[in-house]
Design a protein around this motif. Structure first.
Motif, PDB file in Angstrom:
ATOM      1  N   PHE A  86      -3.600 -14.497   1.671  1.00 54.86           N
ATOM      2  CA  PHE A  86      -3.673 -13.609   0.510  1.00 54.86           C
ATOM      3  C   PHE A  86      -4.680 -14.114  -0.528  1.00 54.86           C
ATOM      4  O   PHE A  86      -4.644 -13.708  -1.692  1.00 54.86           O
ATOM      5  N   GLY A  87      -5.574 -14.998  -0.091  1.00 52.93           N
ATOM      6  CA  GLY A  87      -6.691 -15.402  -0.942  1.00 52.93           C
ATOM      7  C   GLY A  87      -6.361 -16.438  -1.988  1.00 52.93           C
ATOM      8  O   GLY A  87      -7.125 -16.610  -2.947  1.00 52.93           O
ATOM      9  N   ILE A  88      -5.239 -17.154  -1.832  1.00 52.15           N
ATOM     10  CA  ILE A  88      -4.848 -18.188  -2.789  1.00 52.15           C
ATOM     11  C   ILE A  88      -5.365 -19.542  -2.311  1.00 52.15           C
ATOM     12  O   ILE A  88      -5.150 -19.923  -1.160  1.00 52.15           O
ATOM     13  N   ASN A  89      -6.034 -20.275  -3.213  1.00 52.15           N
ATOM     14  CA  ASN A  89      -6.539 -21.611  -2.896  1.00 52.15           C
ATOM     15  C   ASN A  89      -5.383 -22.609  -2.966  1.00 52.15           C
ATOM     16  O   ASN A  89      -4.835 -22.865  -4.037  1.00 52.15           O
ATOM     17  N   LYS A  90      -5.003 -23.160  -1.823  1.00 53.85           N
ATOM     18  CA  LYS A  90      -3.843 -24.064  -1.766  1.00 53.85           C
ATOM     19  C   LYS A  90      -4.042 -25.323  -2.615  1.00 53.85           C
ATOM     20  O   LYS A  90      -3.071 -25.916  -3.088  1.00 53.85           O
ATOM     21  N   LYS A  91      -5.288 -25.725  -2.816  1.00 53.47           N
ATOM     22  CA  LYS A  91      -5.561 -26.946  -3.588  1.00 53.47           C
ATOM     23  C   LYS A  91      -5.337 -26.744  -5.083  1.00 53.47           C
ATOM     24  O   LYS A  91      -5.216 -27.708  -5.829  1.00 53.47           O
ATOM     25  N   GLN A  92      -5.279 -25.508  -5.530  1.00 52.53           N
ATOM     26  CA  GLN A  92      -5.134 -25.230  -6.962  1.00 52.53           C
ATOM     27  C   GLN A  92      -3.722 -24.801  -7.347  1.00 52.53           C
ATOM     28  O   GLN A  92      -3.471 -24.401  -8.481  1.00 52.53           O
ATOM     29  N   ILE A  93      -2.792 -24.895  -6.401  1.00 55.86           N
ATOM     30  CA  ILE A  93      -1.420 -24.483  -6.671  1.00 55.86           C
ATOM     31  C   ILE A  93      -0.726 -25.522  -7.565  1.00 55.86           C
ATOM     32  O   ILE A  93      -0.744 -26.717  -7.281  1.00 55.86           O
TER      33      ILE A  93
ATOM     34  N   ILE B 198       3.176 -13.567  -4.750  1.00 50.11           N
ATOM     35  CA  ILE B 198       3.451 -14.617  -3.764  1.00 50.11           C
ATOM     36  C   ILE B 198       4.013 -15.867  -4.434  1.00 50.11           C
ATOM     37  O   ILE B 198       3.621 -16.212  -5.562  1.00 50.11           O
ATOM     38  N   ILE B 199       4.962 -16.504  -3.776  1.00 54.96           N
ATOM     39  CA  ILE B 199       5.304 -17.897  -4.084  1.00 54.96           C
ATOM     40  C   ILE B 199       4.586 -18.711  -3.012  1.00 54.96           C
ATOM     41  O   ILE B 199       4.959 -18.656  -1.836  1.00 54.96           O
ATOM     42  N   PRO B 200       3.549 -19.438  -3.397  1.00 55.38           N
ATOM     43  CA  PRO B 200       2.676 -20.070  -2.401  1.00 55.38           C
ATOM     44  C   PRO B 200       3.256 -21.355  -1.834  1.00 55.38           C
ATOM     45  O   PRO B 200       4.269 -21.884  -2.317  1.00 55.38           O
ATOM     46  N   SER B 201       2.575 -21.848  -0.817  1.00 54.41           N
ATOM     47  CA  SER B 201       2.985 -23.089  -0.159  1.00 54.41           C
ATOM     48  C   SER B 201       1.777 -23.987   0.031  1.00 54.41           C
ATOM     49  O   SER B 201       0.633 -23.520   0.070  1.00 54.41           O
ATOM     50  N   ASN B 202       2.039 -25.277   0.137  1.00 55.50           N
ATOM     51  CA  ASN B 202       1.004 -26.228   0.550  1.00 55.50           C
ATOM     52  C   ASN B 202       1.678 -27.361   1.321  1.00 55.50           C
ATOM     53  O   ASN B 202       2.875 -27.297   1.611  1.00 55.50           O
ATOM     54  N   ILE B 203       0.926 -28.385   1.625  1.00 59.86           N
ATOM     55  CA  ILE B 203       1.415 -29.450   2.503  1.00 59.86           C
ATOM     56  C   ILE B 203       2.591 -30.213   1.902  1.00 59.86           C
ATOM     57  O   ILE B 203       3.354 -30.865   2.626  1.00 59.86           O
TER      58      ILE B 203
ATOM     59  N   ILE C 256       0.836  -1.200   0.000  1.00 56.80           N
ATOM     60  CA  ILE C 256       0.000   0.000   0.000  1.00 56.80           C
ATOM     61  C   ILE C 256       0.874   1.255   0.000  1.00 56.80           C
ATOM     62  O   ILE C 256       0.508   2.286  -0.593  1.00 56.80           O
ATOM     63  N   LEU C 257       2.045   1.163   0.626  1.00 55.77           N
ATOM     64  CA  LEU C 257       2.975   2.294   0.673  1.00 55.77           C
ATOM     65  C   LEU C 257       3.788   2.434  -0.611  1.00 55.77           C
ATOM     66  O   LEU C 257       4.688   3.273  -0.692  1.00 55.77           O
ATOM     67  N   GLY C 258       3.462   1.620  -1.614  1.00 47.64           N
ATOM     68  CA  GLY C 258       4.075   1.766  -2.927  1.00 47.64           C
ATOM     69  C   GLY C 258       5.265   0.873  -3.201  1.00 47.64           C
ATOM     70  O   GLY C 258       5.911   1.002  -4.245  1.00 47.64           O
ATOM     71  N   LYS C 259       5.575  -0.049  -2.301  1.00 42.60           N
ATOM     72  CA  LYS C 259       6.694  -0.958  -2.490  1.00 42.60           C
ATOM     73  C   LYS C 259       6.221  -2.245  -3.183  1.00 42.60           C
ATOM     74  O   LYS C 259       5.160  -2.778  -2.859  1.00 42.60           O
ATOM     75  N   LYS C 260       7.023  -2.709  -4.115  1.00 42.13           N
ATOM     76  CA  LYS C 260       6.701  -3.953  -4.807  1.00 42.13           C
ATOM     77  C   LYS C 260       7.271  -5.112  -3.993  1.00 42.13           C
ATOM     78  O   LYS C 260       8.494  -5.210  -3.818  1.00 42.13           O
ATOM     79  N   VAL C 261       6.385  -5.984  -3.495  1.00 38.95           N
ATOM     80  CA  VAL C 261       6.808  -7.000  -2.528  1.00 38.95           C
ATOM     81  C   VAL C 261       6.399  -8.397  -2.997  1.00 38.95           C
ATOM     82  O   VAL C 261       5.279  -8.620  -3.459  1.00 38.95           O
ATOM     83  N   LEU C 262       7.332  -9.335  -2.851  1.00 31.93           N
ATOM     84  CA  LEU C 262       7.060 -10.757  -3.042  1.00 31.93           C
ATOM     85  C   LEU C 262       7.085 -11.423  -1.682  1.00 31.93           C
ATOM     86  O   LEU C 262       8.050 -11.257  -0.929  1.00 31.93           O
ATOM     87  N   ILE C 263       6.028 -12.160  -1.338  1.00 34.92           N
ATOM     88  CA  ILE C 263       6.064 -12.947  -0.113  1.00 34.92           C
ATOM     89  C   ILE C 263       6.257 -14.410  -0.487  1.00 34.92           C
ATOM     90  O   ILE C 263       5.570 -14.942  -1.367  1.00 34.92           O
ATOM     91  N   CYS C 264       7.228 -15.021   0.142  1.00 34.08           N
ATOM     92  CA  CYS C 264       7.553 -16.426  -0.096  1.00 34.08           C
ATOM     93  C   CYS C 264       7.065 -17.219   1.113  1.00 34.08           C
ATOM     94  O   CYS C 264       7.593 -17.053   2.216  1.00 34.08           O
ATOM     95  N   ASP C 265       6.065 -18.052   0.923  1.00 37.57           N
ATOM     96  CA  ASP C 265       5.481 -18.828   2.016  1.00 37.57           C
ATOM     97  C   ASP C 265       6.308 -20.096   2.212  1.00 37.57           C
ATOM     98  O   ASP C 265       6.249 -21.019   1.404  1.00 37.57           O
ATOM     99  N   LEU C 266       7.072 -20.124   3.290  1.00 39.73           N
ATOM    100  CA  LEU C 266       7.961 -21.259   3.567  1.00 39.73           C
ATOM    101  C   LEU C 266       7.435 -22.127   4.699  1.00 39.73           C
ATOM    102  O   LEU C 266       8.177 -22.903   5.299  1.00 39.73           O
ATOM    103  N   ASP C 267       6.157 -22.004   4.986  1.00 40.84           N
ATOM    104  CA  ASP C 267       5.509 -22.792   6.038  1.00 40.84           C
ATOM    105  C   ASP C 267       4.589 -23.820   5.390  1.00 40.84           C
ATOM    106  O   ASP C 267       3.701 -23.449   4.615  1.00 40.84           O
ATOM    107  N   PRO C 268       4.785 -25.120   5.654  1.00 38.76           N
ATOM    108  CA  PRO C 268       3.922 -26.147   5.042  1.00 38.76           C
ATOM    109  C   PRO C 268       2.433 -25.960   5.343  1.00 38.76           C
ATOM    110  O   PRO C 268       1.588 -26.463   4.593  1.00 38.76           O
ATOM    111  N   GLN C 269       2.096 -25.245   6.421  1.00 38.79           N
ATOM    112  CA  GLN C 269       0.690 -24.990   6.712  1.00 38.79           C
ATOM    113  C   GLN C 269       0.061 -24.045   5.681  1.00 38.79           C
ATOM    114  O   GLN C 269      -1.150 -24.041   5.508  1.00 38.79           O
ATOM    115  N   GLY C 270       0.880 -23.242   5.030  1.00 35.59           N
ATOM    116  CA  GLY C 270       0.394 -22.379   3.956  1.00 35.59           C
ATOM    117  C   GLY C 270      -0.556 -21.289   4.402  1.00 35.59           C
ATOM    118  O   GLY C 270      -1.383 -20.832   3.616  1.00 35.59           O
ATOM    119  N   ASN C 271      -0.418 -20.826   5.627  1.00 37.43           N
ATOM    120  CA  ASN C 271      -1.356 -19.820   6.119  1.00 37.43           C
ATOM    121  C   ASN C 271      -1.169 -18.461   5.439  1.00 37.43           C
ATOM    122  O   ASN C 271      -2.138 -17.726   5.238  1.00 37.43           O
TER     123      ASN C 271
END
Length: 253
Positions: free
Chosen positions: A49-56, A84-89, A29-44
């Motif tokens: 961020f509204g990503i369906n883990k089953k469709q990754i 985002i680079i998403p995560s799943n189980i 929101i402050l204007g920075k371009k950000v990538l979040i890398c989800d490194l947690d198998p829980q994928g929270n």
């Protein structure tokens, strides 16, 4: 080149992912371009961020193991300036798969190197452990943010994490620094909260972010809607607090 920030705490339930998601969103929101890398198998963070883990199709697991370049695993989100680079189980198996790999502690660093020039910041949400996934995150990070609950068990865990960070700095990443400590689930009316803050100020005064994050219903609700709290209710206390922390973070790094 992006600055890489890991959110880490081996103790679960301290608001680590909540902090990673909401600080990331606030920086966007402050204007920075950000990538979040989800490194947690829980994928929270992924679902936050509204990503369906089953469709990754490609996740941090495929990136770590080398099946997919990081660039091919990046997904856009509907939130301003956030990818985002998403995560799943599947990521739960990475600890075992990495065990026999060469340079296992620096797999993530190598994977993220080609995309660092595409973002202002890369945020890594670590699992609640000090295993090989967290080691990978700290090996490639410029700084680590430690979200911690206002209770005395959290103080004990902080000492362990500081020790791990020192080892990573010595062995793998001499540039690693403690960027800051975010106090979560804060209640200024409780004597316990005030005591914990007092102890932290004795030893880590220069690391504490100025704004603690209060217990807030909207913060708890937002993940259920698949969005950071600012997009759920930008006027709530939690949204304002995380925005203040994001502004301070940008000035720190």
């Amino acid at each position: 080149m992006a600055r890489i920030i890991a959110f880490a705490n081996q103790k679960g339930g301290v608001g680590k992912t909540t902090s990673a998601v909401n600080i990331t969103a606030s920086m966007g929101i402050l204007g920075k371009k950000v990538l979040i890398c989800d490194l947690d198998p829980q994928g929270n963070a992924t679902s936050g961020f509204g990503i369906n883990k089953k469709q990754i199709k490609s996740s941090t697991y495929e990136v770590l193991i080398g099946f997919t370049p990081a660039e091919n695993a990046i997904l856009p989100t509907k939130f301003e300036n956030i990818s985002i680079i998403p995560s799943n189980i599947n990521l739960a198996g990475a600890e075992f798969d990495l065990y026999d790999m060469e340079n296992r502690e620096s797999r993530l660093k190598k994977a993220l190197e080609p995309i660092k020039d595409k973002f202002d910041y890369i945020v890594i949400d670590c699992p609640p452990s000090l295993g090989m996934l967290t080691v990978n995150a700290l090996t490639c990070a410029d700084g680590v943010i430690i979200p911690m609950q206002c209770e005395f068990y959290a103080l004990e865990g902080l000492g362990m994490l500081m020790g791990t960070t020192s080892k990573i700095k010595k062995l793998y990443n001499p540039d690693l620094e403690i960027t800051g400590i975010v106090l979560t689930m804060y209640n200024g009316r409780l004597v316990l909260s005030m005591q914990v803050v007092s102890e932290l100020k004795k030893y880590y005064a220069d690391k504490l972010f100025a704004t603690p994050v209060s217990r807030n219903v909207k913060l708890s609700e937002a993940p259920g809607f698949g969005m950071p709290v600012y997009y759920h209710d930008k006027y709530c206390k939690g949204a304002r607090e995380y925005m203040d922390i994001a502004k301070e973070l940008i000035t720190r790094i």
